[in-house]
Design a protein around this motif. Structure first.
Motif, PDB file in Angstrom:
ATOM      1  N   THR A   1       0.833  -1.204   0.000  1.00 45.99           N
ATOM      2  CA  THR A   1       0.000   0.000   0.000  1.00 45.99           C
ATOM      3  C   THR A   1       0.865   1.250   0.000  1.00 45.99           C
ATOM      4  N   ALA A   2       1.930   1.241   0.808  1.00 40.17           N
ATOM      5  CA  ALA A   2       2.843   2.381   0.849  1.00 40.17           C
ATOM      6  C   ALA A   2       3.494   2.601  -0.510  1.00 40.17           C
ATOM      7  N   ALA A   3       3.833   1.509  -1.191  1.00 39.27           N
ATOM      8  CA  ALA A   3       4.458   1.625  -2.515  1.00 39.27           C
ATOM      9  C   ALA A   3       3.490   2.227  -3.539  1.00 39.27           C
ATOM     10  N   TYR A   4       2.244   1.770  -3.522  1.00 39.69           N
ATOM     11  CA  TYR A   4       1.247   2.301  -4.461  1.00 39.69           C
ATOM     12  C   TYR A   4       0.995   3.788  -4.205  1.00 39.69           C
ATOM     13  N   LYS A   5       0.895   4.152  -2.929  1.00 36.75           N
ATOM     14  CA  LYS A   5       0.673   5.557  -2.590  1.00 36.75           C
ATOM     15  C   LYS A   5       1.864   6.414  -3.015  1.00 36.75           C
ATOM     16  N   ALA A   6       3.059   5.882  -2.830  1.00 41.00           N
ATOM     17  CA  ALA A   6       4.262   6.621  -3.207  1.00 41.00           C
ATOM     18  C   ALA A   6       4.335   6.815  -4.718  1.00 41.00           C
TER      19      ALA A   6
ATOM     20  N   ASP B   1       4.028  12.614   3.822  1.00 40.82           N
ATOM     21  CA  ASP B   1       3.515  11.420   4.525  1.00 40.82           C
ATOM     22  C   ASP B   1       3.794  10.150   3.731  1.00 40.82           C
ATOM     23  N   GLU B   2       3.655  10.219   2.416  1.00 41.93           N
ATOM     24  CA  GLU B   2       3.912   9.043   1.574  1.00 41.93           C
ATOM     25  C   GLU B   2       5.393   8.655   1.640  1.00 41.93           C
ATOM     26  N   TRP B   3       6.261   9.650   1.627  1.00 42.46           N
ATOM     27  CA  TRP B   3       7.694   9.382   1.736  1.00 42.46           C
ATOM     28  C   TRP B   3       8.030   8.800   3.109  1.00 42.46           C
ATOM     29  N   SER B   4       7.442   9.370   4.156  1.00 44.81           N
ATOM     30  CA  SER B   4       7.697   8.894   5.512  1.00 44.81           C
ATOM     31  C   SER B   4       7.231   7.450   5.697  1.00 44.81           C
ATOM     32  N   GLU B   5       6.093   7.105   5.113  1.00 50.49           N
ATOM     33  CA  GLU B   5       5.560   5.752   5.252  1.00 50.49           C
ATOM     34  C   GLU B   5       6.507   4.724   4.646  1.00 50.49           C
TER      35      GLU B   5
ATOM     36  N   VAL C   1       8.361  -0.625  -7.858  1.00 51.80           N
ATOM     37  CA  VAL C   1       7.028  -1.078  -7.477  1.00 51.80           C
ATOM     38  C   VAL C   1       6.794  -2.512  -7.960  1.00 51.80           C
ATOM     39  N   ALA C   2       7.274  -2.829  -9.158  1.00 55.79           N
ATOM     40  CA  ALA C   2       7.125  -4.185  -9.684  1.00 55.79           C
ATOM     41  C   ALA C   2       7.848  -5.198  -8.798  1.00 55.79           C
TER      42      ALA C   2
END
Length: 228
Positions: free
Chosen positions: A63-68, A126-130, A205-206
């Motif tokens: 989820t963190a990767a998709y958001k990033a 926030d996305e980077w921090s996650e 991401v892949a």
């Protein structure tokens, strides 16, 4: 002389001892069986908890990767709205005053665009921090390949910011350098070519998907898609 037609007297004491021994043996077997069953139950419970932990963290990492990836696409979008440019101009007026007013129009436009993208980058903190928060779990539960992929994705936020700073000071003296900088800060590519930064993001991401999705789907582990 009397004759005992029933045979010799029955040895009840010996029989009692034998029965007691059998009972003790049966009891011991029962205790061992219960202990084994308890150990098996605990081991099954432990495996279930470990599996749940892996699934939970795999979902969080993915989820963190998709958001990033979505955040980086937003930051690097070449379409900059007027309100974003206006906010950037206010920033320069408030912080640089007369120096800002003395800059040429073309220079002002470039600086406003850069600042608008920097404002986007600030909004994606926030996305980077996650991504950085899930790094320890990525390595501990899934190994260095996943850690490297997550770290590579997180690093793109920093690299884009570095290129934005470079573009702010770029006067266009070196066209090749300017093109390299723009390729980093914008998610675009000339026809028939590949944007290097976008390719790195998609590759990371892949790799994360390759490692995390089988765990979420309770499948076997997959081979890394990144060639070492």
């Amino acid at each position: 002389m009397s004759i005992n037609i029933f045979g010799p007297p029955f040895d009840w004491a010996a029989t009692g001892s034998m029965v007691q021994g059998v009972a003790t043996l049966v009891g011991a077997i029962a205790v061992l069986g219960a202990a084994k069953m308890g150990a098996d139950t605990f081991e099954a419970w432990r495996r279930q908890k470990v599996t749940e932990r892996h699934i939970e963290q795999a979902e969080r990492i993915l989820t963190a990767a998709y958001k990033a990836r979505r955040a980086l696409k937003y930051v690097r979008s070449p379409l900059v709205d007027g309100w974003e440019l206006a906010a950037a101009e206010e920033h320069f007026k408030d912080n640089h005053g007369a120096d800002w007013e003395n800059r040429a129009g073309e220079n002002q436009q470039r600086l406003k665009t850069v600042r608008a993208l920097q404002n986007r980058l600030i909004k994606t903190a926030d996305e980077w921090s996650e991504l950085n928060e899930v790094l320890p779990a990525a390595r501990a539960l899934f190994g260095p390949d996943l850690e490297d992929a997550v770290e590579k994705l997180a690093r793109q936020f920093i690299d884009v910011n570095i290129m934005l700073e470079a573009h702010m000071d770029d006067r266009g003296a070196d066209p090749d350098y300017t093109r390299e900088v723009k390729a980093a800060i914008y998610d675009v590519a000339p026809h028939g070519s590949v944007n290097a930064v976008t390719a790195v993001i998609n590759e990371a991401v892949a790799e994360i998907e390759t490692i995390c999705l089988p765990t979420i789907r309770l499948e076997g582990p997959k081979t890394s898609v990144i060639k070492k």
